[in-house]
Design an enzyme around this catalytic site. Structure first.
Site, mmCIF file in Angstrom:
data_model
loop_
_atom_site.group_PDB
_atom_site.id
_atom_site.type_symbol
_atom_site.label_atom_id
_atom_site.label_comp_id
_atom_site.label_asym_id
_atom_site.label_seq_id
_atom_site.Cartn_x
_atom_site.Cartn_y
_atom_site.Cartn_z
ATOM 1 N N ILE A 19 -88.685 10.838 -8.232
ATOM 2 C CA ILE A 19 -89.464 9.755 -7.314
ATOM 3 C C ILE A 19 -88.692 8.742 -6.939
ATOM 4 O O ILE A 19 -88.701 8.353 -5.772
ATOM 5 C CB ILE A 19 -90.968 9.532 -7.876
ATOM 6 C CG1 ILE A 19 -91.706 10.661 -8.076
ATOM 7 C CG2 ILE A 19 -91.528 8.546 -7.026
ATOM 8 C CD1 ILE A 19 -93.049 10.504 -8.898
ATOM 9 N N ASP A 63 -80.130 0.364 -19.827
ATOM 10 C CA ASP A 63 -81.126 1.116 -20.516
ATOM 11 C C ASP A 63 -82.449 0.009 -20.124
ATOM 12 O O ASP A 63 -82.369 -1.146 -20.722
ATOM 13 C CB ASP A 63 -81.114 1.059 -22.003
ATOM 14 C CG ASP A 63 -82.553 1.689 -22.616
ATOM 15 O OD1 ASP A 63 -83.389 1.762 -21.857
ATOM 16 O OD2 ASP A 63 -82.500 2.056 -23.861
ATOM 17 N N ASN A 88 -89.988 1.525 -10.595
ATOM 18 C CA ASN A 88 -90.327 2.951 -10.829
ATOM 19 C C ASN A 88 -89.960 3.583 -12.317
ATOM 20 O O ASN A 88 -90.467 4.531 -12.638
ATOM 21 C CB ASN A 88 -89.650 3.768 -9.644
ATOM 22 C CG ASN A 88 -89.401 5.019 -9.889
ATOM 23 O OD1 ASN A 88 -90.481 5.849 -9.652
ATOM 24 N ND2 ASN A 88 -88.634 5.684 -10.204
ATOM 25 N N TYR A 153 -98.282 7.366 -23.469
ATOM 26 C CA TYR A 153 -97.916 7.335 -21.830
ATOM 27 C C TYR A 153 -99.019 7.053 -21.047
ATOM 28 O O TYR A 153 -99.124 6.106 -20.182
ATOM 29 C CB TYR A 153 -97.136 8.685 -21.452
ATOM 30 C CG TYR A 153 -96.919 8.652 -19.757
ATOM 31 C CD1 TYR A 153 -95.730 8.159 -19.329
ATOM 32 C CD2 TYR A 153 -97.852 9.295 -18.864
ATOM 33 C CE1 TYR A 153 -95.671 8.234 -17.928
ATOM 34 C CE2 TYR A 153 -98.008 9.391 -17.701
ATOM 35 C CZ TYR A 153 -96.442 8.823 -17.076
ATOM 36 O OH TYR A 153 -96.205 8.779 -15.826
ATOM 37 N N LYS A 157 -99.250 3.653 -18.416
ATOM 38 C CA LYS A 157 -99.789 3.693 -17.027
ATOM 39 C C LYS A 157 -101.178 3.039 -16.630
ATOM 40 O O LYS A 157 -101.187 2.441 -15.626
ATOM 41 C CB LYS A 157 -99.807 5.211 -16.592
ATOM 42 C CG LYS A 157 -98.213 5.727 -16.542
ATOM 43 C CD LYS A 157 -97.426 4.866 -15.662
ATOM 44 C CE LYS A 157 -95.825 5.297 -15.777
ATOM 45 N NZ LYS A 157 -95.059 4.912 -14.830
ATOM 46 N N THR A 188 -90.491 16.996 -10.976
ATOM 47 C CA THR A 188 -89.184 16.094 -11.221
ATOM 48 C C THR A 188 -88.897 16.556 -12.742
ATOM 49 O O THR A 188 -89.541 17.275 -13.298
ATOM 50 C CB THR A 188 -89.484 14.584 -11.206
ATOM 51 O OG1 THR A 188 -90.467 14.191 -12.431
ATOM 52 C CG2 THR A 188 -90.389 14.098 -9.997
HETATM 53 N N1 LIG Z 1 -93.539 13.312 -12.400
HETATM 54 C C1 LIG Z 1 -94.836 13.135 -12.571
HETATM 55 O O1 LIG Z 1 -95.740 13.975 -12.662
HETATM 56 C C2 LIG Z 1 -95.167 11.814 -12.466
HETATM 57 C C3 LIG Z 1 -96.673 11.366 -12.165
HETATM 58 C C4 LIG Z 1 -97.060 10.104 -12.203
HETATM 59 C C5 LIG Z 1 -96.200 9.065 -12.322
HETATM 60 N N2 LIG Z 1 -94.868 9.311 -12.436
HETATM 61 C C6 LIG Z 1 -94.087 7.889 -12.626
HETATM 62 O O2 LIG Z 1 -93.062 8.229 -11.676
HETATM 63 C C7 LIG Z 1 -91.701 7.437 -12.203
HETATM 64 C C8 LIG Z 1 -90.540 8.265 -12.052
HETATM 65 O O3 LIG Z 1 -90.698 9.528 -12.603
HETATM 66 P P1 LIG Z 1 -90.210 10.853 -12.341
HETATM 67 O O4 LIG Z 1 -91.209 11.835 -12.286
HETATM 68 O O5 LIG Z 1 -89.479 10.806 -11.009
HETATM 69 O O6 LIG Z 1 -89.369 11.320 -13.525
HETATM 70 P P2 LIG Z 1 -87.680 11.701 -13.458
HETATM 71 O O7 LIG Z 1 -87.135 12.538 -12.552
HETATM 72 O O8 LIG Z 1 -87.634 12.015 -15.140
HETATM 73 O O9 LIG Z 1 -87.011 10.214 -13.373
HETATM 74 C C9 LIG Z 1 -86.975 8.884 -14.260
HETATM 75 C C10 LIG Z 1 -85.858 8.042 -13.984
HETATM 76 O O10 LIG Z 1 -86.376 6.900 -14.471
HETATM 77 C C11 LIG Z 1 -85.052 6.543 -15.298
HETATM 78 N N3 LIG Z 1 -85.438 6.082 -16.779
HETATM 79 C C12 LIG Z 1 -86.365 6.340 -17.516
HETATM 80 N N4 LIG Z 1 -86.212 5.552 -18.390
HETATM 81 C C13 LIG Z 1 -85.333 4.641 -18.204
HETATM 82 C C14 LIG Z 1 -84.909 3.694 -18.973
HETATM 83 N N5 LIG Z 1 -85.042 3.294 -20.197
HETATM 84 N N6 LIG Z 1 -83.699 2.926 -18.554
HETATM 85 C C15 LIG Z 1 -83.267 3.142 -17.233
HETATM 86 N N7 LIG Z 1 -83.782 4.289 -16.420
HETATM 87 C C16 LIG Z 1 -84.591 5.075 -16.820
HETATM 88 C C17 LIG Z 1 -84.174 8.007 -15.098
HETATM 89 O O11 LIG Z 1 -83.075 7.555 -15.580
HETATM 90 P P3 LIG Z 1 -81.980 8.212 -16.825
HETATM 91 O O12 LIG Z 1 -82.024 9.764 -16.399
HETATM 92 O O13 LIG Z 1 -80.878 7.650 -16.491
HETATM 93 O O14 LIG Z 1 -82.909 7.684 -18.041
HETATM 94 C C18 LIG Z 1 -84.666 8.445 -13.870
HETATM 95 O O15 LIG Z 1 -83.894 7.870 -13.109
HETATM 96 C C19 LIG Z 1 -92.050 7.199 -13.856
HETATM 97 O O16 LIG Z 1 -92.576 5.911 -13.643
HETATM 98 C C20 LIG Z 1 -93.017 8.214 -13.997
HETATM 99 O O17 LIG Z 1 -94.076 7.668 -15.029
HETATM 100 C C21 LIG Z 1 -94.526 10.720 -12.635
#
Ligand SMILES: NC(=O)c1ccc[n+]([C@@H]2O[C@H](COP(=O)([O-])OP(=O)(O)OC[C@H]3O[C@@H](n4cnc5c(N)ncnc54)[C@H](OP(=O)(O)O)[C@@H]3O)[C@@H](O)[C@H]2O)c1
Length: 263
Positions: A19, A63, A88, A153, A157, A188
């Protein structure tokens, strides 16, 4: 004479994938320069791709679960005015709470809550001094329900969903808007990282992150308070607000208990 007006600047965390990457693309397509951050070197690949959209992009590897990591990101902004902050970065953690490693538990809380709030505090103060800015926080519809087998988690949220609205109202009439994007399950790397590929939700068809990001970006630009992406998620979150927590917790189990996916 060349146009020397600088483009507006957006800071997007978690922009290497999912995202966040799509949010950064929306920003670039809509005329923002970018400072993007993630923990792994893949953030530099994302920066290269985003530059193709015409944005100036600085990439920061940090981080964001640590105050030092957030300080590094903030330093990379170099005092430029931040027009939009898209907080995000975040990650999940599946399995039963008592079976989780506590360092992993802590990393979820430190990333999703502490690091996010620390960044909002620093950039928010600068925005308040300038009397202008847009903030987008990626919360989740998970914040509406107790997350059996995703307990920590969902708790983080719930905190962000709630905090975002409170901050929005504290900043009413300051020129700063706060928007909470609340996605449902999205395609994702989230579920793989959270070790949830053996669950029903991990294996289900999910929303396209580009669609989710567009909905979030548009809501931020309009200054809306919150946006749940997708009609199914809207329905689910509406049901969650009138359903007893015990019922929601049991429903959640059916989606996230290890082994609920197909073998
Ligand atoms: N996918 C879903 O179903 C969903 C639903 C609701 C909300 N969300 C929220 O959407 C947001 C994005 O998630 P996503 O689904 O896009 O997952 P994703 O594809 O795993 O992407 C997560 C991103 O956050 C970064 N990240 C995570 N921990 C970090 C840290 N400690 N320091 C720096 N960067 C960090 C990751 O980078 P690195 O790889 O470098 O760690 C990556 O760029 C999150 O807040 C998640 O909770 C996701």
């Amino acid at each position: 004479m060349a146009d020397v007006t600088p483009k507006p600047l957006a800071v997007v965390t978690g922009a290497s994938a999912g995202i966040g990457y799509e949010l950064a693309k929306e920003c670039a397509r809509n005329g923002f320069d970018l400072v993007i951050a993630a923990d792994e070197p893949a953030i530099n690949d994302a920066a290269r791709e985003l530059r193709q959209l015409g944005a100036d992009v600085d990439a920061v590897e940090a981080d964001l679960a640590t105050l030092e990591g957030v300080d590094k990101l903030y330093a990379a902004v170099k005092g430029r005015p931040v027009d939009a902050l898209l907080a995000n970065a975040g990650h999940g953690l599946g399995k039963a709470f008592l079976d989780q490693d506590f360092d992993d538990v802590r990393h979820v809380i430190d990333t999703n809550v502490t690091g996010t709030l620390y960044l909002l505090h620093k950039v928010g103060r600068d925005m308040r001094a300038r009397g202008q800015g847009r903030i987008l926080v990626t919360g989740s519809i998970g914040g509406f329900m107790p997350g059996t087998y995703q307990a920590v988690y969902n708790g983080t949220k719930a905190m962000l969903d709630s905090f975002s609205f409170a901050l929005r109202h504290e900043l009413k009439d300051t020129g700063i808007t706060v928007t909470c994007l609340m996605p449902g399950p999205t395609e994702t790397e989230f579920f793989e990282r959270a070790d949830m590929l053996d669950t029903k939700v991990g294996q289900s068809k999910k929303d396209d992150p580009a669609d989710v990001a567009k909905i979030g970006f548009d809501a931020m630009m309009k200054g809306e308070g919150d946006v749940v992406s997708g009609w199914k998620n809207k329905l689910q979150s509406a049901i969650a607000t009138v359903t007893p927590s015990g019922v929601m917790a049991e429903m959640h189990r059916g989606m996230t208990e290890p082994g609920t996916g197909k073998k």
